[in-house]
Design a protein around this motif. Structure first.
Motif, mmCIF file in Angstrom:
data_model
loop_
_atom_site.group_PDB
_atom_site.id
_atom_site.type_symbol
_atom_site.label_atom_id
_atom_site.label_comp_id
_atom_site.label_asym_id
_atom_site.label_seq_id
_atom_site.Cartn_x
_atom_site.Cartn_y
_atom_site.Cartn_z
ATOM 1 N N ALA A 145 -31.965 -78.315 51.389
ATOM 2 C CA ALA A 145 -31.156 -77.097 51.380
ATOM 3 C C ALA A 145 -31.740 -76.011 52.276
ATOM 4 O O ALA A 145 -31.002 -75.211 52.868
ATOM 5 C CB ALA A 145 -31.027 -76.565 49.950
ATOM 6 N N VAL A 146 -33.073 -75.987 52.395
ATOM 7 C CA VAL A 146 -33.734 -74.922 53.146
ATOM 8 C C VAL A 146 -33.832 -75.265 54.627
ATOM 9 O O VAL A 146 -33.604 -74.414 55.488
ATOM 10 C CB VAL A 146 -35.138 -74.649 52.549
ATOM 11 C CG1 VAL A 146 -35.910 -73.669 53.430
ATOM 12 C CG2 VAL A 146 -35.008 -74.112 51.141
ATOM 13 N N GLN A 147 -34.156 -76.525 54.938
ATOM 14 C CA GLN A 147 -34.416 -76.893 56.321
ATOM 15 C C GLN A 147 -33.210 -76.690 57.234
ATOM 16 O O GLN A 147 -33.383 -76.257 58.380
ATOM 17 C CB GLN A 147 -34.900 -78.344 56.395
ATOM 18 C CG GLN A 147 -35.630 -78.674 57.683
ATOM 19 C CD GLN A 147 -36.894 -77.841 57.847
ATOM 20 O OE1 GLN A 147 -37.573 -77.528 56.889
ATOM 21 N NE2 GLN A 147 -37.193 -77.453 59.075
ATOM 22 N N PRO A 148 -31.981 -76.980 56.791
ATOM 23 C CA PRO A 148 -30.834 -76.702 57.686
ATOM 24 C C PRO A 148 -30.737 -75.245 58.100
ATOM 25 O O PRO A 148 -30.377 -74.939 59.235
ATOM 26 C CB PRO A 148 -29.626 -77.130 56.843
ATOM 27 C CG PRO A 148 -30.171 -78.145 55.908
ATOM 28 C CD PRO A 148 -31.554 -77.705 55.581
ATOM 29 N N ILE A 149 -31.057 -74.342 57.191
ATOM 30 C CA ILE A 149 -31.014 -72.919 57.525
ATOM 31 C C ILE A 149 -32.110 -72.586 58.523
ATOM 32 O O ILE A 149 -31.925 -71.779 59.442
ATOM 33 C CB ILE A 149 -31.138 -72.069 56.246
ATOM 34 C CG1 ILE A 149 -29.990 -72.395 55.297
ATOM 35 C CG2 ILE A 149 -31.158 -70.586 56.574
ATOM 36 C CD1 ILE A 149 -30.072 -71.683 53.969
ATOM 37 N N SER A 150 -33.280 -73.209 58.382
ATOM 38 C CA SER A 150 -34.375 -72.976 59.319
ATOM 39 C C SER A 150 -34.014 -73.444 60.718
ATOM 40 O O SER A 150 -34.323 -72.782 61.714
ATOM 41 C CB SER A 150 -35.636 -73.699 58.826
ATOM 42 O OG SER A 150 -36.692 -73.544 59.747
ATOM 43 N N VAL A 151 -33.353 -74.594 60.804
ATOM 44 C CA VAL A 151 -32.938 -75.108 62.113
ATOM 45 C C VAL A 151 -31.936 -74.167 62.771
ATOM 46 O O VAL A 151 -31.887 -74.039 63.999
ATOM 47 C CB VAL A 151 -32.356 -76.519 61.957
ATOM 48 C CG1 VAL A 151 -31.772 -77.024 63.271
ATOM 49 C CG2 VAL A 151 -33.432 -77.484 61.469
ATOM 50 N N ALA A 152 -31.157 -73.475 61.948
ATOM 51 C CA ALA A 152 -30.125 -72.587 62.480
ATOM 52 C C ALA A 152 -30.692 -71.339 63.137
ATOM 53 O O ALA A 152 -29.922 -70.515 63.646
ATOM 54 C CB ALA A 152 -29.162 -72.175 61.360
ATOM 55 N N THR A 153 -32.023 -71.168 63.159
ATOM 56 C CA THR A 153 -32.593 -69.997 63.825
ATOM 57 C C THR A 153 -32.192 -69.932 65.291
ATOM 58 O O THR A 153 -32.077 -68.848 65.860
ATOM 59 C CB THR A 153 -34.127 -70.010 63.722
ATOM 60 O OG1 THR A 153 -34.620 -71.250 64.255
ATOM 61 C CG2 THR A 153 -34.580 -69.869 62.288
ATOM 62 N N LEU A 154 -31.978 -71.083 65.908
ATOM 63 C CA LEU A 154 -31.569 -71.098 67.310
ATOM 64 C C LEU A 154 -30.229 -70.404 67.502
ATOM 65 O O LEU A 154 -30.027 -69.675 68.482
ATOM 66 C CB LEU A 154 -31.500 -72.544 67.807
ATOM 67 C CG LEU A 154 -31.082 -72.741 69.265
ATOM 68 C CD1 LEU A 154 -32.101 -72.100 70.194
ATOM 69 C CD2 LEU A 154 -30.933 -74.219 69.578
ATOM 70 N N VAL A 155 -29.316 -70.606 66.556
ATOM 71 C CA VAL A 155 -27.996 -69.987 66.648
ATOM 72 C C VAL A 155 -28.109 -68.472 66.525
ATOM 73 O O VAL A 155 -27.327 -67.722 67.119
ATOM 74 C CB VAL A 155 -27.062 -70.557 65.564
ATOM 75 C CG1 VAL A 155 -25.666 -69.961 65.662
ATOM 76 C CG2 VAL A 155 -26.990 -72.082 65.687
ATOM 77 N N PHE A 156 -29.101 -67.995 65.752
ATOM 78 C CA PHE A 156 -29.302 -66.557 65.600
ATOM 79 C C PHE A 156 -30.083 -65.977 66.781
ATOM 80 O O PHE A 156 -29.815 -64.868 67.239
ATOM 81 C CB PHE A 156 -30.060 -66.253 64.303
ATOM 82 C CG PHE A 156 -29.345 -66.685 63.062
ATOM 83 C CD1 PHE A 156 -27.976 -66.555 62.949
ATOM 84 C CD2 PHE A 156 -30.040 -67.239 61.991
ATOM 85 C CE1 PHE A 156 -27.303 -66.958 61.800
ATOM 86 C CE2 PHE A 156 -29.383 -67.641 60.842
ATOM 87 C CZ PHE A 156 -28.018 -67.500 60.749
ATOM 88 N N ALA A 157 -31.080 -66.717 67.248
ATOM 89 C CA ALA A 157 -32.011 -66.169 68.234
ATOM 90 C C ALA A 157 -31.347 -65.918 69.577
ATOM 91 O O ALA A 157 -31.613 -64.894 70.222
ATOM 92 C CB ALA A 157 -33.199 -67.118 68.405
ATOM 93 N N VAL A 158 -30.499 -66.826 70.025
ATOM 94 C CA VAL A 158 -29.894 -66.686 71.347
ATOM 95 C C VAL A 158 -28.996 -65.442 71.439
ATOM 96 O O VAL A 158 -29.111 -64.662 72.395
ATOM 97 C CB VAL A 158 -29.128 -67.971 71.723
ATOM 98 C CG1 VAL A 158 -28.278 -67.753 72.964
ATOM 99 C CG2 VAL A 158 -30.103 -69.115 71.952
ATOM 100 N N PRO A 159 -28.095 -65.179 70.484
ATOM 101 C CA PRO A 159 -27.326 -63.930 70.567
ATOM 102 C C PRO A 159 -28.197 -62.679 70.475
ATOM 103 O O PRO A 159 -27.911 -61.678 71.131
ATOM 104 C CB PRO A 159 -26.365 -64.026 69.376
ATOM 105 C CG PRO A 159 -26.247 -65.483 69.091
ATOM 106 C CD PRO A 159 -27.596 -66.044 69.392
#
Length: 318
Positions: free
Chosen positions: A67-81
Motif C-alpha cells: 500500500a505504501v510503496q506505490p505512493i512512494s513510486v509516484a514521487t516522480l509524478v509529483f517531482a516533475v511538475p
C-alpha cells in the motif's frame, strides 16, 4: 490504520518530490560544487527530502508495503511538475506522459516481486565485495558520463546515484532488520558505512541534477535504485525473485513501459535559469555650455603706438 499510513506516505512523497525539485534548481544554478552549501534553498530542499524519507518509514509502520510503496513510486509524478513550477513554466506534455509511464512501469515491476520474510544476514567479505562492485559501477558510469553530453550524461550520472542509494538501502536493511532488539549489533562497520555511502549518493545525485534534465535524472534514480536493491537482496540476502513463468510477459511489458517513459523524458530540452537582460549602454551626456560662455563678443584692439606714428605713405608724398 492503513488509510493513516497511506496519507502519511502521500505527505512523504510530496515532501521528497519538493525537496528534489528545490535541490535540482540550485544545482543547475551553482553546479555540483561546494558552493551549494552556501545556498539556503539547497539546505531547505535537503531537509524536506529527509523529512519525506522519514515519513515514508513511519508510513510503513501503519500500512503494508504493497500500500505504501506505490505512493512512494509516484514521487516522480509529483517531482516533475514541481520542478517545472520552479522555472516558472507549465509541465510539458512529454514530461507528464514520461513520468506516468515510468511510475506505472516501475510499480508494475515491483508488484511482481514476491513478498518475503527473511532475516537479512550479510558477512564482512560479501559486504566488502558489494561495496567494491558499487564502486566499479560508479566509476564506470562517471567515466562514461564524461564522454557524452545532454540527457545521456544526466542518465549515466543518475545511474551512479541510483546504485549508491541502493547500497545505502541494502545496509540499512541489514542493520535494521538484523538487529532483532539487540542494540549492540549497531556497533559494526556497517553502521559507519551508511552515512559515508549516503554522502556519496547525495553528491552523485547533485551532479546528475546539475546537467539540467531533471525528469530523466530523477527517473533514472527511481528506476536504478529499486532494481539494484532487489538484485542485492536476492544475491546477498537470499530474498526471493519471481520464478513463476506467468510473470515473464507482464515483466517484459512493465520494463518496456518504464524504458519508453525514460526515453520520452530523455528527449526533452534541459532547464536553464533565465539570464538577466543585459543593461543598455548609456552614452554620457556632456553638460550644456552656458549661453553667456558660448557667445563671445570680440572687440577690436587699437595699438596706441601705431596710431601715434605718422603714416609712411604720407611722408613719402611730402
Amino acid at each position: 490504520m492503513t488509510w493513516v499510513g497511506m496519507l502519511i506516505a502521500l505527505a512523504g512523497a510530496l515532501g521528497y518530490a519538493l525537496g528534489a525539485a528545490l535541490q535540482q534548481y540550485e544545482a543547475v544554478a551553482e553546479g555540483a560544487s561546494l558552493r551549494l552549501v552556501k545556498r539556503p534553498r539547497w539546505w531547505i530542499g535537503g531537509a524536506i527530502s529527509f523529512t519525506g524519507a522519514c515519513l515514508h518509514a513511519v508510513a510503513l509502520s501503519f500500512a503494508p508495503l504493497v500500500a505504501v510503496q506505490p505512493i512512494s513510486v509516484a514521487t516522480l509524478v509529483f517531482a516533475v511538475p514541481l520542478a517545472a513550477f520552479m522555472y516558472g513554466r507549465k509541465p510539458y506534455k512529454g514530461e507528464i506522459i514520461g513520468s506516468v509511464a515510468v511510475a506505472v512501469g516501475l510499480l508494475w515491476l515491483m508488484l511482481l516481486v514476491p513478498s518475503h520474510n527473511v532475516t537479512p544476514r550479510l558477512g564482512d567479505g560479501a559486504a566488502l565485495g558489494f561495496v567494491a562492485v558499487i564502486a566499479v559501477i560508479t566509476l564506470a558510469t562517471q567515466f562514461a558520463a564524461s564522454r557524452v553530453h545532454g540527457s545521456a550524461k544526466a542518465l549515466l550520472l543518475a545511474a551512479s546515484a541510483g546504485v549508491a542509494t541502493a547500497s545505502v538501502s541494502t545496509f540499512v536493511r541489514v542493520v535494521g532488520g538484523g538487529m532483532q532488539g539487540d542494540w549492540g549489533r549497531l556497533i559494526h562497520w556497517f553502521s559507519l558505512a551508511i552515512p559515508v555511502l549516503l554522502i556519496c549518493a547525495t553528491v552523485l545525485l547533485q551532479r546528475s541534477y546539475a546537467v539540467g534534465y531533471f525528469g530523466i535524472a530523477y527517473a533514472g534514480v527511481q528506476v536504478i535504485d529499486p532494481i539494484t536493491s532487489v538484485l542485492a537482496g536476492a544475491i546477498l540476502l537470499g530474498e526471493p525473485l519471481p520464478t513463476n513463468p506467468s510473470t515473464a510477459i507482464p515483466a517484459l511489458l512493465a520494463a518496456a513501459l518504464t524504458i519508453g517513459g525514460t526515453i520520452t523524458l530523455g528527449r526533452l530540452a534541459p532547464d536553464h535559469h533565465a539570464a538577466p537582460a543585459p543593461a543598455k549602454a548609456v552614452r554620457p551626456v556632456k553638460p550644456a555650455v552656458p549661453l553667456e560662455r558660448k557667445i563671445t563678443v570680440s572687440s577690436p584692439t587699437v595699438d596706441a603706438s601705431a596710431a601715434s606714428r605718422p603714416s609712411t605713405a604720407t611722408s613719402d608724398l611730402g
